[in-house]
Motif scaffolding. Structure first.
Motif, PDB file in Angstrom:
ATOM      1  N   LEU A 177       0.836  -1.179   0.000  1.00  0.00           N
ATOM      2  CA  LEU A 177       0.000   0.000   0.000  1.00  0.00           C
ATOM      3  C   LEU A 177       0.879   1.240   0.000  1.00  0.00           C
ATOM      4  CD1 LEU A 177      -2.566  -0.888   2.806  1.00  0.00           C
ATOM      5  CD2 LEU A 177      -3.088  -0.683   0.381  1.00  0.00           C
ATOM      6  N   ALA A 178       0.327   2.328  -0.486  1.00  0.00           N
ATOM      7  CA  ALA A 178       1.042   3.583  -0.372  1.00  0.00           C
ATOM      8  C   ALA A 178       1.181   3.939   1.105  1.00  0.00           C
ATOM      9  CB  ALA A 178       0.287   4.683  -1.115  1.00  0.00           C
ATOM     10  N   LEU A 179       2.269   4.622   1.444  1.00  0.00           N
ATOM     11  CA  LEU A 179       2.435   5.069   2.814  1.00  0.00           C
ATOM     12  C   LEU A 179       1.356   6.095   3.148  1.00  0.00           C
ATOM     13  CD1 LEU A 179       6.308   5.476   3.015  1.00  0.00           C
ATOM     14  CD2 LEU A 179       4.920   3.535   3.735  1.00  0.00           C
ATOM     15  N   CYS A 180       1.075   6.238   4.438  1.00  0.00           N
ATOM     16  CA  CYS A 180       0.068   7.203   4.863  1.00  0.00           C
ATOM     17  C   CYS A 180       0.524   8.618   4.512  1.00  0.00           C
ATOM     18  CB  CYS A 180      -0.158   7.106   6.366  1.00  0.00           C
ATOM     19  SG  CYS A 180      -0.859   5.544   6.914  1.00  0.00           S
ATOM     20  N   ALA A 211      -5.532   7.007   3.527  1.00  0.00           N
ATOM     21  CA  ALA A 211      -4.671   8.177   3.683  1.00  0.00           C
ATOM     22  C   ALA A 211      -4.045   8.271   5.065  1.00  0.00           C
ATOM     23  CB  ALA A 211      -5.471   9.454   3.392  1.00  0.00           C
ATOM     24  N   CYS A 212      -4.817   7.918   6.110  1.00  0.00           N
ATOM     25  CA  CYS A 212      -4.392   8.190   7.490  1.00  0.00           C
ATOM     26  C   CYS A 212      -4.027   6.953   8.298  1.00  0.00           C
ATOM     27  CB  CYS A 212      -5.482   8.951   8.236  1.00  0.00           C
ATOM     28  SG  CYS A 212      -6.006  10.480   7.443  1.00  0.00           S
ATOM     29  N   GLY A 213      -4.530   5.776   7.895  1.00  0.00           N
ATOM     30  CA  GLY A 213      -4.245   4.569   8.656  1.00  0.00           C
ATOM     31  C   GLY A 213      -5.066   4.409   9.916  1.00  0.00           C
ATOM     32  N   TRP A 214      -6.119   5.236  10.067  1.00  0.00           N
ATOM     33  CA  TRP A 214      -6.949   5.151  11.271  1.00  0.00           C
ATOM     34  C   TRP A 214      -8.394   5.446  10.925  1.00  0.00           C
ATOM     35  CZ3 TRP A 214     -10.288   8.385  13.929  1.00  0.00           C
ATOM     36  CH2 TRP A 214     -10.666   7.967  15.214  1.00  0.00           C
ATOM     37  N   LEU A 215      -9.320   4.776  11.621  1.00  0.00           N
ATOM     38  CA  LEU A 215     -10.753   5.037  11.548  1.00  0.00           C
ATOM     39  C   LEU A 215     -11.361   4.803  12.920  1.00  0.00           C
ATOM     40  CD1 LEU A 215     -12.181   3.339   8.312  1.00  0.00           C
ATOM     41  CD2 LEU A 215     -12.205   5.782   8.835  1.00  0.00           C
ATOM     42  N   HIS A 216     -12.459   5.492  13.217  1.00  0.00           N
ATOM     43  CA  HIS A 216     -13.173   5.198  14.450  1.00  0.00           C
ATOM     44  C   HIS A 216     -13.890   3.864  14.298  1.00  0.00           C
ATOM     45  CE1 HIS A 216     -16.104   7.165  11.865  1.00  0.00           C
ATOM     46  NE2 HIS A 216     -17.080   6.750  12.629  1.00  0.00           N
TER      47      HIS A 216
END
Length: 503
Positions: A180-183, A325-330
């Motif tokens: 994957l692309a880096l964040c 894009a960020c590597g995080w989700l709630h």
């Protein structure tokens, strides 16, 4: 006497029992191993390294301040340990227990055999309220509570200098053929303590109210997950400090926010215990009666659209693009992504789990696979969570702030059409600069038809199986993995083998 402390997913010096115990015996060699084969695993990506690399620099600074810098070596763990044990005449190896993927489990078995051959003891200590060799869950909550309340490991104030450790992580970066692309944006590995302090001192005020709201969760959630996953923060310390802050909260709103956080933090080890008790759930359905349910109908085109955020359902796509894009989700967004793919797209959970594992910077195997299977409905003891993506969009992102942030092609679409842009007339599509199939895809499936088909498939599947065997398997799963604090109504429903749908 020289002790080797093997750092794995515990990149800190606070509440570090292996480091404390090793330091009592004399000189300490702190070690981190970059294992090339690990970084080729299908649930790993270089965006994990994007977080780990600065975390190693931070750990090195902390250890150097104690007198002995961190040694970082690249190579197979058994080869590295064999060489260092002989080079430094190591008397014992100290580390935390790890509940990781199958690869790390097999690696630890190989290390155990090596150290036995070398007659070097390996002392492993509990990092979480996870207990090896647990036969059932009946007493787990009591065991966990008792451990989480125990005193943390004393601080290590000084390490006698043993050897200089010079390394350049740019030369040690793991290789991976495709990734994957880096964040584009990622949490700072050096902000663990600041993130915790900012949460308990203010951000927690809105935790309970905003935890499931797409645009607000990013600020009101604790954002501590990557620091817990890589051990920069001690879960035991977090539990104890959060409880103290909750008791000392100056307002009812803050107390309620910290109470909700404390409660959810408590479930961390509950899920990790599942993988510890049954490593096979990384690969196989918890309830084996679901074997064959989705495998034959896997649609690669649906999977590709889902993993790139091109399903035509705005909240689903915005969540995936945010994650990429960020590597995080709630949590609500994570659950919704898996449920939509599992039911509406009828995809098997295993490819979903691998893609999301690579995406999540805070990927924790012990939590990941149990949660994926729960959302995919293959545990046999949880209700089927078939989220309606349009309803979720209207409720959790009513003003479209999150959707417009991650789907710029929808920014000019008014709220009245934002959650269902495909229903706009051609003239409205032109007017708002979002022509369906040109600027944004049409829905990949018809929502109502997909929901009805999923319910019918599940109901038919259950009817085709021997009910006694099905319930026996349910009871096995329940005995091994279920929370003993589950409401009685859910226990009875699980025992009856009924399917239910959480909308």
């Amino acid at each position: 006497m020289t002790a080797l402390v093997w750092f794995k997913r515990d990149l800190r010096i606070d509440d570090h029992q292996p480091l404390y115990q090793a330091a009592k015996s004399g000189a300490v060699l702190p070690l981190y191993i970059i294992e090339p084969d690990y970084w080729q695993q299908s649930d790993v990506s270089l965006r994990h390294w994007q977080f780990v690399a600065p975390a190693l620099h931070s750990l090195n600074q902390q250890l150097s301040a104690l007198g002995q810098p961190l040694l970082v070596v690249k190579g197979p763990a058994t080869a590295v340990l064999r060489q260092l044990c002989r080079q430094f005449n190591i008397s014992a190896v100290y580390s935390h227990e790890e509940t990781g993927n199958l690869w790390t489990y097999q690696r630890d078995l190989a290390v155990k055999r090596l150290l036995q051959d070398l007659h070097i003891p390996w002392q492993q200590y509990r990092q979480f309220a996870v207990f090896r060799g647990l036969t059932n869950r009946d007493n787990w909550f009591k065991l966990a509570d008792n451990w989480l309340k125990t005193a943390t490991a004393p601080a290590v104030n000084r390490l006698p200098f043993l050897t200089a450790a010079s390394w350049d992580l740019s030369e040690l970066t793991p290789e991976r053929r495709s990734d994957l692309a880096l964040c584009t944006t990622i949490q700072s590995a050096g902000a663990a303590r600041h993130t915790f302090n900012s949460f308990i001192s203010g951000r927690c005020d809105n935790y309970r109210q905003h935890i499931s709201l797409a645009a607000k969760a990013v600020h009101s959630c604790s954002r501590l997950s990557p620091y817990i996953s890589y051990g920069q923060l001690s879960l035991r310390q977090l539990q104890q400090q959060s409880y103290l802050a909750m008791k000392q909260a100056s307002t009812q709103r803050r107390q309620q926010g910290l109470q909700a956080f404390f409660s959810r933090l408590r479930w961390h080890c509950h899920f990790m215990q599942k993988l510890e008790d049954e490593p096979a759930i990384e690969f196989f359905n918890m309830h084996r009666g679901f074997d064959g349910l989705r495998e034959a109908d896997f649609n690669p085109a649906h999977f590709a659209a889902w993993r790139h955020g091109n399903t035509g359902y705005p909240l689903i796509d915005a969540a995936m693009r945010c994650l990429l894009a960020c590597g995080w989700l709630h949590f609500r967004a994570r659950a919704m992504l898996v449920a939509f793919a599992s039911y509406h797209l009828w995809l098997h959970w295993r490819p979903l789990a691998l893609h999301l594992a690579q995406c999540f910077v805070d990927y924790e195997p012990g939590i990941h696979y149990a949660q994926i299977q729960m959302q995919a409905g293959t545990t046999g003891i949880n209700p089927n969570r078939m989220y309606n993506p349009v309803k979720q969009s209207q409720q959790k992102d009513a003003d479209g702030q999150f959707i417009r942030q991650w789907l710029p092609q929808l920014r000019q679409v008014p709220d009245s059409w934002l959650h269902t842009p495909w229903l706009m007339s051609k003239s409205l599509q032109q007017q708002y600069g979002c022509v369906i199939e040109r600027d944004y895809p049409s829905p990949i499936v018809n929502l109502q038809q997909a929901q009805q088909l999923a319910r019918a498939r599940l109901s038919l599947w259950l009817k085709q199986h021997d009910q006694q065997q099905w319930q026996q398997q349910q009871q096995t799963v329940f005995s091994r993995h279920a929370s003993r604090k589950r409401p009685p109504t859910n226990k009875r429903r699980a025992a009856r083998g009924q399917l239910s749908f959480d909308w």
